[in-house]
Design a protein around this motif. Structure first.
Motif, PDB file in Angstrom:
ATOM      1  N   ALA A   1     -48.972  27.791 -49.354  1.00  0.00           N
ATOM      2  CA  ALA A   1     -48.015  28.472 -48.492  1.00  0.00           C
ATOM      3  C   ALA A   1     -46.654  28.539 -49.159  1.00  0.00           C
ATOM      4  O   ALA A   1     -46.282  27.657 -49.937  1.00  0.00           O
ATOM      5  CB  ALA A   1     -47.900  27.747 -47.150  1.00  0.00           C
ATOM      6  N   GLY A   2     -45.910  29.589 -48.837  1.00  0.00           N
ATOM      7  CA  GLY A   2     -44.566  29.698 -49.368  1.00  0.00           C
ATOM      8  C   GLY A   2     -44.082  31.124 -49.465  1.00  0.00           C
ATOM      9  O   GLY A   2     -44.631  32.046 -48.859  1.00  0.00           O
ATOM     10  N   ASP A   3     -43.048  31.284 -50.278  1.00  0.00           N
ATOM     11  CA  ASP A   3     -42.405  32.576 -50.508  1.00  0.00           C
ATOM     12  C   ASP A   3     -42.986  33.161 -51.799  1.00  0.00           C
ATOM     13  O   ASP A   3     -42.632  32.725 -52.889  1.00  0.00           O
ATOM     14  CB  ASP A   3     -40.888  32.372 -50.610  1.00  0.00           C
ATOM     15  CG  ASP A   3     -40.134  33.665 -50.875  1.00  0.00           C
ATOM     16  OD1 ASP A   3     -40.773  34.722 -51.013  1.00  0.00           O
ATOM     17  OD2 ASP A   3     -38.888  33.606 -50.954  1.00  0.00           O
ATOM     18  N   PHE A   4     -43.842  34.157 -51.644  1.00  0.00           N
ATOM     19  CA  PHE A   4     -44.507  34.760 -52.802  1.00  0.00           C
ATOM     20  C   PHE A   4     -43.719  35.937 -53.376  1.00  0.00           C
ATOM     21  O   PHE A   4     -44.061  36.435 -54.452  1.00  0.00           O
ATOM     22  CB  PHE A   4     -45.916  35.221 -52.421  1.00  0.00           C
ATOM     23  CG  PHE A   4     -46.917  34.096 -52.327  1.00  0.00           C
ATOM     24  CD1 PHE A   4     -47.851  33.891 -53.325  1.00  0.00           C
ATOM     25  CD2 PHE A   4     -46.918  33.235 -51.246  1.00  0.00           C
ATOM     26  CE1 PHE A   4     -48.768  32.850 -53.248  1.00  0.00           C
ATOM     27  CE2 PHE A   4     -47.823  32.192 -51.156  1.00  0.00           C
ATOM     28  CZ  PHE A   4     -48.748  31.998 -52.159  1.00  0.00           C
ATOM     29  N   ASN A   5     -42.694  36.435 -52.658  1.00  0.00           N
ATOM     30  CA  ASN A   5     -41.927  37.598 -53.090  1.00  0.00           C
ATOM     31  C   ASN A   5     -42.834  38.789 -53.435  1.00  0.00           C
ATOM     32  O   ASN A   5     -42.441  39.667 -54.213  1.00  0.00           O
ATOM     33  CB  ASN A   5     -41.041  37.247 -54.295  1.00  0.00           C
ATOM     34  CG  ASN A   5     -39.726  36.634 -53.864  1.00  0.00           C
ATOM     35  OD1 ASN A   5     -39.062  37.139 -52.965  1.00  0.00           O
ATOM     36  ND2 ASN A   5     -39.347  35.536 -54.490  1.00  0.00           N
ATOM     37  N   ASP A   6     -44.005  38.825 -52.864  1.00  0.00           N
ATOM     38  CA  ASP A   6     -45.022  39.838 -53.189  1.00  0.00           C
ATOM     39  C   ASP A   6     -45.040  40.892 -52.087  1.00  0.00           C
ATOM     40  O   ASP A   6     -45.999  41.018 -51.332  1.00  0.00           O
ATOM     41  CB  ASP A   6     -46.385  39.142 -53.328  1.00  0.00           C
ATOM     42  CG  ASP A   6     -47.488  40.099 -53.746  1.00  0.00           C
ATOM     43  OD1 ASP A   6     -47.177  41.158 -54.334  1.00  0.00           O
ATOM     44  OD2 ASP A   6     -48.664  39.796 -53.468  1.00  0.00           O
ATOM     45  N   TRP A   7     -43.944  41.671 -52.004  1.00  0.00           N
ATOM     46  CA  TRP A   7     -43.791  42.606 -50.884  1.00  0.00           C
ATOM     47  C   TRP A   7     -44.838  43.719 -50.894  1.00  0.00           C
ATOM     48  O   TRP A   7     -45.153  44.285 -49.869  1.00  0.00           O
ATOM     49  CB  TRP A   7     -42.382  43.200 -50.864  1.00  0.00           C
ATOM     50  CG  TRP A   7     -41.903  43.704 -52.193  1.00  0.00           C
ATOM     51  CD1 TRP A   7     -42.145  44.916 -52.750  1.00  0.00           C
ATOM     52  CD2 TRP A   7     -41.110  42.982 -53.130  1.00  0.00           C
ATOM     53  NE1 TRP A   7     -41.561  45.004 -53.983  1.00  0.00           N
ATOM     54  CE2 TRP A   7     -40.900  43.838 -54.243  1.00  0.00           C
ATOM     55  CE3 TRP A   7     -40.543  41.710 -53.132  1.00  0.00           C
ATOM     56  CZ2 TRP A   7     -40.151  43.445 -55.354  1.00  0.00           C
ATOM     57  CZ3 TRP A   7     -39.801  41.323 -54.235  1.00  0.00           C
ATOM     58  CH2 TRP A   7     -39.610  42.182 -55.333  1.00  0.00           C
TER      59      TRP A   7
END
Length: 264
Positions: A165-171
């Motif tokens: 889990a987290g911030d993947f910045n994969d918009w």
């Protein structure tokens, strides 16, 4: 066994523009969230300038220790180091953390990123938890996901429960399929969003199979971009939601995702 988890990029516990502390309000909000485990990104282990400038409103301990309080254990993975402090990822857990290891996956000198791997025992089973914060550039994210896949395959038994889990910045959701296929994962919103929305309708109209899409979590005031994820293996998903509203819109530039799970 039921488990409530969350992932949240807390933006170092300060407001975006003026850098005013939000760490106390964050702790209050997290207590109300009542999650068993919280996967945090942009957590400040130390910031001497904020500690001096906001002496009355800045905790004496590290942010992960302050947010954990008396109810949770915590682990911290230091990623970015500067003259006056450092920040990284953290895991808060109601259950003891048996081990933790931070993987440096920085792709260049100007953007420090890491993957924090923690092992927790739940219902007599080891659960492998990975707190992730990937870079802003597509090529770097692809290399970082490859490093994540290698880390999971090398350190986690193939039948062990996994939470990433987290911030993947994969918009653009360019990396989800690779992660799910290589590690036998699913994202908590796959079932919810696969048959909803305009793009799903157009895909159906064109005879295409609707594609799962993650939730919108950024910017907090009006979430539009799909940056944050929770991927799972070995769990049944009871529910998943994005926390929205006046409280969450001012605490960080992201809003958190919360999921209720059952270990299989």
């Amino acid at each position: 066994m039921k488990l409530r988890i969350a992932t949240y990029n807390i933006h170092k516990g300060v407001t975006t523009f003026r850098g005013r502390p939000r760490i106390h309000a964050l702790r209050t909000a997290l207590v109300q969230l009542d999650a068993d485990m919280v996967f945090l990104q942009e957590v400040q282990g130390r910031h001497d300038l904020h500690a001096v400038r906001h002496a009355l409103n800045w905790p004496q301990e590290s942010q992960h220790e302050f947010l954990a309080g008396q109810s949770h254990f915590s682990a911290y993975g230091m990623n970015a180091v500067y003259d006056h402090g450092h920040h990284g990822n953290a895991l808060l857990s109601r259950f003891p953390i048996a081990s933790s290891l931070n993987h440096d996956v920085s792709d260049h000198a100007y953007e420090s990123r890491g993957i924090l791997h923690c092992v927790i025992t739940l219902d007599q089973r080891e659960v492998h938890c990975y707190v992730v914060h990937l870079g802003l550039f597509g090529s770097g994210r692809r290399r970082q996901v490859a490093a994540l896949i290698d880390a999971v395959q090398n350190a986690t038994p193939p039948d062990a429960p996994v939470i990433i889990a987290g911030d993947f910045n994969d918009w653009g959701n360019a990396l989800g399929d690779q992660l799910c296929q290589r590690l036998q994962l699913r994202e908590v919103f796959d079932e919810q969003h696969v048959n909803t929305g305009v793009m799903a309708f157009l895909r159906k109209l064109g005879g295409m199979v609707p594609r799962p899409t993650p939730a919108r979590t950024f910017p907090a005031a009006l979430p539009y971009l799909r940056l944050d994820r929770i991927y799972l293996r070995g769990f049944r998903i009871e529910s998943a939601e994005v926390m929205r509203g006046p409280v969450w819109s001012t605490l960080s530039d992201h809003v958190p995702i919360v999921a209720t799970l059952h270990i299989e």
